[in-house]
Scaffold this active site. Structure first.
Site, PDB file in Angstrom:
ATOM      1  N   GLY A  97      28.237  68.324  40.628  1.00  0.00           N
ATOM      2  CA  GLY A  97      27.460  69.112  41.591  1.00  0.00           C
ATOM      3  C   GLY A  97      27.859  70.574  41.506  1.00  0.00           C
ATOM      4  N   SER A 154      30.605  62.596  35.628  1.00  0.00           N
ATOM      5  CA  SER A 154      29.713  62.454  36.781  1.00  0.00           C
ATOM      6  C   SER A 154      28.950  61.139  36.715  1.00  0.00           C
ATOM      7  CB  SER A 154      28.729  63.625  36.815  1.00  0.00           C
ATOM      8  OG  SER A 154      27.766  63.430  37.820  1.00  0.00           O
ATOM      9  N   ALA A 156      19.759  70.964  48.491  1.00  0.00           N
ATOM     10  CA  ALA A 156      19.955  72.010  49.500  1.00  0.00           C
ATOM     11  C   ALA A 156      18.782  72.976  49.450  1.00  0.00           C
ATOM     12  CB  ALA A 156      21.269  72.741  49.264  1.00  0.00           C
ATOM     13  N   PHE A 207      20.033  82.611  59.611  1.00  0.00           N
ATOM     14  CA  PHE A 207      20.390  81.196  59.567  1.00  0.00           C
ATOM     15  C   PHE A 207      21.118  80.842  60.850  1.00  0.00           C
ATOM     16  CE2 PHE A 207      21.071  77.422  56.861  1.00  0.00           C
ATOM     17  CZ  PHE A 207      19.947  77.522  56.076  1.00  0.00           C
ATOM     18  N   PHE A 232      31.278  56.430  35.826  1.00  0.00           N
ATOM     19  CA  PHE A 232      31.636  56.213  37.233  1.00  0.00           C
ATOM     20  C   PHE A 232      33.151  56.093  37.358  1.00  0.00           C
ATOM     21  CE2 PHE A 232      32.544  53.665  40.935  1.00  0.00           C
ATOM     22  CZ  PHE A 232      31.585  54.018  41.868  1.00  0.00           C
ATOM     23  N   GLN A 238      28.502  66.197  60.828  1.00  0.00           N
ATOM     24  CA  GLN A 238      27.414  67.011  61.364  1.00  0.00           C
ATOM     25  C   GLN A 238      26.071  66.294  61.310  1.00  0.00           C
ATOM     26  OE1 GLN A 238      25.850  70.797  59.290  1.00  0.00           O
ATOM     27  NE2 GLN A 238      26.933  71.539  61.096  1.00  0.00           N
ATOM     28  N   HIS A 296      22.144  66.905  61.454  1.00  0.00           N
ATOM     29  CA  HIS A 296      21.170  67.983  61.321  1.00  0.00           C
ATOM     30  C   HIS A 296      20.053  67.678  62.300  1.00  0.00           C
ATOM     31  CE1 HIS A 296      18.401  70.908  59.773  1.00  0.00           C
ATOM     32  NE2 HIS A 296      19.311  71.357  58.947  1.00  0.00           N
ATOM     33  N   LEU A 330      15.392  65.958  54.768  1.00  0.00           N
ATOM     34  CA  LEU A 330      15.687  67.161  55.552  1.00  0.00           C
ATOM     35  C   LEU A 330      14.532  68.151  55.597  1.00  0.00           C
ATOM     36  CD1 LEU A 330      18.024  68.821  56.963  1.00  0.00           C
ATOM     37  CD2 LEU A 330      18.083  70.072  54.828  1.00  0.00           C
ATOM     38  N   GLU A 377      16.553  74.222  58.040  1.00  0.00           N
ATOM     39  CA  GLU A 377      16.757  75.136  59.144  1.00  0.00           C
ATOM     40  C   GLU A 377      15.989  76.445  58.942  1.00  0.00           C
ATOM     41  OE1 GLU A 377      20.718  74.848  60.278  1.00  0.00           O
ATOM     42  OE2 GLU A 377      20.952  76.976  60.588  1.00  0.00           O
ATOM     43  N   ARG A 433      23.802  73.768  64.996  1.00  0.00           N
ATOM     44  CA  ARG A 433      23.245  72.436  64.793  1.00  0.00           C
ATOM     45  C   ARG A 433      23.718  71.411  65.794  1.00  0.00           C
ATOM     46  NH1 ARG A 433      23.685  72.476  58.260  1.00  0.00           N
ATOM     47  NH2 ARG A 433      21.931  73.883  58.083  1.00  0.00           N
ATOM     48  N   HIS A 464      24.238  64.691  58.242  1.00  0.00           N
ATOM     49  CA  HIS A 464      23.936  65.682  57.224  1.00  0.00           C
ATOM     50  C   HIS A 464      25.148  66.073  56.391  1.00  0.00           C
ATOM     51  CE1 HIS A 464      21.691  68.908  55.450  1.00  0.00           C
ATOM     52  NE2 HIS A 464      22.429  69.861  55.964  1.00  0.00           N
ATOM     53  N   ARG A 469      30.354  72.872  60.745  1.00  0.00           N
ATOM     54  CA  ARG A 469      30.050  73.790  59.653  1.00  0.00           C
ATOM     55  C   ARG A 469      28.820  74.610  59.986  1.00  0.00           C
ATOM     56  NH1 ARG A 469      26.156  73.202  54.817  1.00  0.00           N
ATOM     57  NH2 ARG A 469      25.094  71.888  56.316  1.00  0.00           N
ATOM     58  N   LEU A 496      27.275  75.988  50.541  1.00  0.00           N
ATOM     59  CA  LEU A 496      26.933  76.299  49.145  1.00  0.00           C
ATOM     60  C   LEU A 496      27.861  77.386  48.627  1.00  0.00           C
ATOM     61  CD1 LEU A 496      23.010  76.190  49.129  1.00  0.00           C
ATOM     62  CD2 LEU A 496      24.578  74.605  48.005  1.00  0.00           C
TER      63      LEU A 496
HETATM   64  C1  LIG Z   1      19.332  68.021  52.334  1.00  0.00           C
HETATM   65  C2  LIG Z   1      20.509  68.950  52.351  1.00  0.00           C
HETATM   66  C3  LIG Z   1      20.314  70.326  52.425  1.00  0.00           C
HETATM   67  C4  LIG Z   1      21.396  71.194  52.439  1.00  0.00           C
HETATM   68  N1  LIG Z   1      21.169  72.539  52.532  1.00  0.00           N
HETATM   69  C5  LIG Z   1      22.221  73.388  52.516  1.00  0.00           C
HETATM   70  C6  LIG Z   1      22.011  74.795  52.608  1.00  0.00           C
HETATM   71  O1  LIG Z   1      20.887  75.275  52.714  1.00  0.00           O
HETATM   72  N2  LIG Z   1      23.081  75.612  52.575  1.00  0.00           N
HETATM   73  C7  LIG Z   1      24.345  75.129  52.450  1.00  0.00           C
HETATM   74  O2  LIG Z   1      25.277  75.917  52.398  1.00  0.00           O
HETATM   75  N3  LIG Z   1      24.571  73.809  52.343  1.00  0.00           N
HETATM   76  C8  LIG Z   1      23.545  72.916  52.384  1.00  0.00           C
HETATM   77  N4  LIG Z   1      23.781  71.568  52.315  1.00  0.00           N
HETATM   78  C9  LIG Z   1      25.128  71.087  52.038  1.00  0.00           C
HETATM   79  C10 LIG Z   1      25.465  71.247  50.569  1.00  0.00           C
HETATM   80  O3  LIG Z   1      24.310  71.101  49.795  1.00  0.00           O
HETATM   81  C11 LIG Z   1      26.469  70.210  50.086  1.00  0.00           C
HETATM   82  O4  LIG Z   1      27.580  70.222  50.908  1.00  0.00           O
HETATM   83  C12 LIG Z   1      26.920  70.527  48.674  1.00  0.00           C
HETATM   84  O5  LIG Z   1      25.826  70.666  47.817  1.00  0.00           O
HETATM   85  C13 LIG Z   1      27.871  69.499  48.113  1.00  0.00           C
HETATM   86  O6  LIG Z   1      28.165  69.857  46.790  1.00  0.00           O
HETATM   87  P1  LIG Z   1      29.335  69.171  45.960  1.00  0.00           P
HETATM   88  O7  LIG Z   1      29.391  69.848  44.659  1.00  0.00           O
HETATM   89  O8  LIG Z   1      30.542  69.116  46.787  1.00  0.00           O
HETATM   90  O9  LIG Z   1      28.841  67.669  45.786  1.00  0.00           O
HETATM   91  P2  LIG Z   1      27.504  67.009  45.179  1.00  0.00           P
HETATM   92  O10 LIG Z   1      26.479  67.998  44.819  1.00  0.00           O
HETATM   93  O11 LIG Z   1      27.151  65.925  46.121  1.00  0.00           O
HETATM   94  O12 LIG Z   1      28.005  66.403  43.828  1.00  0.00           O
HETATM   95  C14 LIG Z   1      28.866  65.310  43.772  1.00  0.00           C
HETATM   96  C15 LIG Z   1      29.089  64.958  42.339  1.00  0.00           C
HETATM   97  O13 LIG Z   1      30.116  63.997  42.237  1.00  0.00           O
HETATM   98  C16 LIG Z   1      29.734  62.974  41.375  1.00  0.00           C
HETATM   99  N5  LIG Z   1      30.425  61.752  41.774  1.00  0.00           N
HETATM  100  C17 LIG Z   1      30.555  61.242  43.023  1.00  0.00           C
HETATM  101  N6  LIG Z   1      31.249  60.098  42.986  1.00  0.00           N
HETATM  102  C18 LIG Z   1      31.573  59.870  41.699  1.00  0.00           C
HETATM  103  C19 LIG Z   1      32.288  58.846  41.015  1.00  0.00           C
HETATM  104  N7  LIG Z   1      32.802  57.787  41.658  1.00  0.00           N
HETATM  105  N8  LIG Z   1      32.415  58.934  39.674  1.00  0.00           N
HETATM  106  C20 LIG Z   1      31.881  59.976  39.001  1.00  0.00           C
HETATM  107  N9  LIG Z   1      31.199  60.982  39.598  1.00  0.00           N
HETATM  108  C21 LIG Z   1      31.061  60.920  40.922  1.00  0.00           C
HETATM  109  C22 LIG Z   1      28.247  62.899  41.506  1.00  0.00           C
HETATM  110  O14 LIG Z   1      27.676  62.336  40.352  1.00  0.00           O
HETATM  111  C23 LIG Z   1      27.883  64.354  41.649  1.00  0.00           C
HETATM  112  O15 LIG Z   1      27.759  64.950  40.384  1.00  0.00           O
HETATM  113  C24 LIG Z   1      22.699  70.678  52.351  1.00  0.00           C
HETATM  114  C25 LIG Z   1      22.892  69.305  52.286  1.00  0.00           C
HETATM  115  C26 LIG Z   1      21.819  68.445  52.358  1.00  0.00           C
HETATM  116  C27 LIG Z   1      22.065  66.973  52.463  1.00  0.00           C
END
Ligand SMILES: Cc1cc2nc3c(=O)[nH]c(=O)nc-3n(C[C@H](O)[C@H](O)[C@H](O)COP(=O)(O)OP(=O)(O)OC[C@H]3O[C@@H](n4cnc5c(N)ncnc54)[C@H](O)[C@@H]3O)c2cc1C
Ligand code: SF4
Ligand code: FES
Lengths: 241, 594
Positions: free
Chosen positions: B14, B37, B49, B117, B157, B231, B233, B243, B246, B288, B356, B391, B397
């Protein structure tokens, strides 16, 4: 909720010689998507495999053929298929298991066109880019890498080496970006045998694209650029400037 | 078994994982980085997001102001040293993404545009139409392709960490396409596995957000911090939980109950702002948690509407007009049409709160280090101390980028200094895992994965929802214990090797149960109300700084239960004040002092 029948193409490489269609009962209402239906079937038969994640048409995981047309499962609804409905894996890719296909060729094509901003200037401030400059490439930046356009493309079906709609659209996206200086590096890929000229402008790719990226338009514009680029290189090599 | 030696393993593709991998690759081109991943990186949940990413940008904004909003938003449970670091580095990270090609929305003069926001006093949220996460993720993914140092392991995985004497040594993974076990060894491991929203019934999260990394760390003795803060939403679609950003409210959308009344003015967020003139921190632009809580209150009063059996209120965007909606909120128009059959230009959208974001996570310091040597955690799976009890939208992000970079660079530094661990050291651990996996296959008589999973999500929704009390949470904890017992007896009915999704879902459920247990136990321990954690028990309805200006620190005990410890919050410059919104905020002096 009413009960209805759907067909799903099944294939288990450890048991089956070739794919076959099986029929399942699912409960559906107006909001039931193909993905919802697949999840219901998976509850009955946990050995069914398919990809999904966001269930909101943005992650690009869930491409399948619905009655032989490439679709996102999460954005296709049973309400639109009152009669028969058969779900099969995306065409033109090798089937790995059930609805899961091998996406590696797609990823290779994507990487090959250097899909990153090429510009070595170091700076701690943002570039200036007007909304008009942004609008030139924005549509081509909306690709979710779902691969539907590859399933729709007869040329990719014939020649898997063809870079294909999404990769060429992405190359075009960067070439059009006012911040990018890498066009010269990308042109050889576009000009090459498996580049833009392989496209015969069938246009089905743009029809199936769930994000209105219009890869066919990108390729067409790419052909114009490619033609200019090739004429220029002829001039250059013959010493005419 | 396939065995590979790398320098750094990043688990998660991610926003956080990709940013870390790139940062590490920039330290040295000869470093070997594995990006592991369970889905192709661009499928990661970051893609969903919509709204934007925050950083102090305009001349009339200040770092103090972003700091204040974040700390106050967190209900004073954020670590202030971390917030200081964050606000200082936020802007440069968004610029970095711009330099990598992210198509940020622009003003007519070509500079970056910022929007309002919820919970932020000033316009400081960068956005890329209403697909901000999508563009951030694809920009990072595409940029990562130019670094040969980054070797991707897509659809692998991770099921266990390899740890020897408090020193990380790698991970054990299943290659989804073949079912093979793979041993990846490295000197640093970065967990970037995202949140755990899927342990709740109604949630906005992708299917893959199952809390894996949190459980992986917990099982090796690493603490999970502030897990009670989950949290909601306020605006998810009924049923699916999809979603509705906001940003709709930032653009001027309003919330109505079934009588068409803007009910938020009754909950300390007023006075009512004129239509088309949204004001930061007022009404619909309040935080929120307050908005979700107001929904619950309205539901109790019988003032919510009904959409196919789900209680809902309405998000009205009609006054914005079709043109503006298509220009500024195209994705929302699409989603509303597809999933609830509503054209927002003509009809208000039915919405309800949905889980959320998990504020808590793997405990780290400001350098993203966990208690295991060489193990880092970033992004939503981590608790670096930024979000406290709540949060603010658009901080996370930016968090992925700011702390992704920190972790990538630190992990590279560690990997360059350290020697690898002899792999004989973890041979037994691997043998045990292999045996456990082999023993999983079989048939279930009358129980199923789906039954246990639904049991968990419903138990959490009921016991650890928007409002909580002792009795409800005790019941939830008992249910989780029972479900866990059932889980240990479950078998994986698909015996195939190739793309065995039943197996992965089984492992994810095990992770989810562990995480659910820590959420519930942490929530039981906090006998006050703060931010997203609201208790209805007598005497616990308000914040109690005397006792609880502290993080919960949850650790796994020998018997598998969760033990709770406490850790004081870091307060550098802003002593606890009141969290006030609407007109009540104008008399707030704490803000002037910050
Ligand atoms: C609908 C929605 C809208 C949002 N909008 C906003 C916004 O506007 N602004 C903001 O700041 N935040 C927003 N957020 C929050 C934000 O998007 C997330 O907190 C953030 O994107 C999480 O990113 P990350 O890189 O931590 O994890 P993720 O993007 O969830 O990535 C996780 C990664 O880990 C990998 N993974 C997980 N478990 C395993 C495993 N066992 N083995 C191998 N790989 C694994 C997955 O494959 C994935 O690649 C939003 C969230 C949601 C749900
Ligand atoms: S161009 Fe369209 S159809 Fe092709 S991969 Fe991208 S989003 Fe999918
Ligand atoms: S599940 Fe993400 S696009 Fe369909």
């Amino acid at each position: 909720m009413t009960s209805r029948n759907i067909g799903i193409m099944r294939y288990n490489p450890e048991q089956d010689k070739k794919p076959h269609t099986e029929s399942y009962q699912v409960e559906a209402d107006d909001n039931t998507s193909v993905l919802d239906a697949l999840q219901q079937v998976q509850q009955q038969d946990p050995s069914l495999s398919f990809r999904w994640s966001c269930r909101m048409a943005i992650c690009g995981s869930c491409g399948v053929m619905v009655n032989s047309v490439p679709k996102l499962g999460c954005q296709t609804f049973l309400r639109d298929y009152p009669d028969s409905l058969v779900i099969s894996p995306l065409s033109n890719f090798a089937v790995e298991k059930d609805l899961i296909v091998d996406m590696e060729p797609f990823l290779e094509h994507l990487s090959a066109i250097k899909p990153w901003l090429i510009n070595s200037e170091q700076s701690t401030v943002p570039h200036v880019q007007t909304p008009q400059q942004l609008a030139r490439y924005q549509q081509f930046a909306n690709c979710i890498n779902c691969g539907l356009c590859y399933s729709a493309c007869p040329q990719f079906g014939l020649n898997p080496e063809f870079r294909g709609p999404a990769a060429l659209a992405l190359a075009h996206r960067y070439n059009l970006d006012s911040r990018d200086l890498g066009k010269a590096e990308r042109m050889p890929q576009l000009n090459a045998k498996d580049g833009v000229w392989t496209c015969t402008f069938v246009g089905f790719c743009s029809e199936v694209c769930p994000k209105k990226v219009d890869p066919a338009a990108a390729i067409n514009q790419g052909k114009v650029e490619s033609a200019k680029d090739m004429i220029l290189s002829v001039f250059k090599s013959s010493g005419v400037r | 078994m396939l065995q590979l030696d790398m320098d750094i393993i990043v688990v998660g593709g991610g926003g956080a994982g990709l940013r870390a991998a790139i940062a590490a690759a920039e330290v040295s081109p000869s470093i070997k980085i594995a990006l592991v991943s369970k889905v192709y990186p661009m499928r990661s949940h970051t893609v969903a997001a919509e709204g934007g990413a925050a950083a102090v940008t305009s001349d009339d904004d200040s770092l103090q102001s972003h700091f204040y909003d974040t700390v106050a938003g967190s209900d004073w449970l954020a670590d202030q040293n971390v917030v200081e670091f964050f606000v200082q580095h936020a802007y440069q990270e968004l610029v970095q993404l711009e330099r990598w090609g992210c198509p940020w929305s622009r003003k007519s003069d070509g500079t970056v545009q910022v929007r309002r926001f919820g919970g932020m006093k000033t316009e400081r949220t960068w956005f890329a139409a209403d697909k901000t996460g999508f563009h951030i993720l694809h920009t990072l993914f595409q940029t990562s392709l130019k670094y040969p140092a980054i070797k991707r392991f897509d659809e692998y995985f991770v099921l266990d960490l390899l740890v020897v004497e408090q020193q990380v040594a790698g991970v054990l993974a299943i290659r989804y396409s073949t079912g093979e076990l793979v041993q990846l060894r490295a000197k640093s491991v970065i967990l970037a596995t995202g949140g755990a929203g899927r342990v709740f019934h109604y949630n906005t999260n992708s299917g893959i957000v199952t809390g894996d990394g949190m459980a992986l760390a917990l099982r090796h003795g690493v603490a999970l911090r502030d897990m009670e803060f989950v949290q909601y939403h306020p605006t998810g679609l009924p049923g699916s939980g999809i979603l509705i950003t906001e940003a709709c409210r930032g653009e001027g959308g309003i919330l109505l109950n079934k009588d068409g009344y803007r009910y938020l003015q009754d909950y300390g967020l007023g006075p009512e702002t004129p239509l088309g003139e949204p004001r930061n921190k007022y009404m619909e632009l309040g935080p929120r948690d307050r908005l979700s809580q107001a929904f619950w209150q309205q539901q109790k009063l019988g003032l919510t509407g009904d959409y196919q059996g789900h209680a809902v209120v309405y998000l009205d965007l009609r006054h914005l007009g079709e043109k503006h909606l298509n220009e500024r909120l195209p994705l929302i128009c699409e989603l509303a049409k597809d999933y609830v059959n509503v054209d927002p230009a003509k009809t208000p959208i039915p919405i309800r709160p949905a889980v959320h974001y998990t504020m808590g996570g793997i405990m780290t310091n400001v350098d993203c280090e966990t208690s295991i040597n060489g193990l880092f955690a970033i992004g939503e799976c981590a608790s670096v101390g930024l979000h406290g009890a709540n949060r603010l939208g658009s901080n996370s992000l930016t968090e992925l980028l700011v702390f992704g970079k920190v972790a990538g660079e630190k992990a590279a530094g560690t990997a360059l200094q350290k020697n690898g661990i002899s792999h004989h050291a973890f041979a037994t651990q691997i043998a045990e895992q292999e045996a456990a996996l082999a023993a999983l296959h079989g048939h279930n008589s009358d129980d199923s994965l789906v039954a246990v999973r639904t049991g968990m999500t419903l138990a959490m929704e009921q016991g650890c929802g928007i409002y909580r009390d002792e009795e409800g949470m005790q019941r939830c904890l008992e249910q989780l214990h029972e479900l866990n017992t059932r889980y240990t007896q479950l078998k994986v009915v698909d015996h195939g090797k190739v793309y065995n999704s039943a197996l992965l879902q089984h492992l994810e459920l095990g992770f989810g149960l562990d995480v659910a247990m820590t959420i519930c136990s942490s929530a039981l321990a906090r006998t006050e109300s703060r931010g997203a954690h609201q208790r209805t028990d007598d005497g616990m309805g308000t914040r109690n700084d005397g006792e609880f200006l502290q993080h919960t620190v949850a650790v796994r005990q020998v018997d598998g239960s969760v033990g709770i410890h406490w850790q004081p919050v870091s307060v550098t410059s802003l002593p606890p004040g009141q969290r006030l919104y609407g007109d009540a905020n104008t008399s707030n002096t704490a803000e002037d002092k910050s």
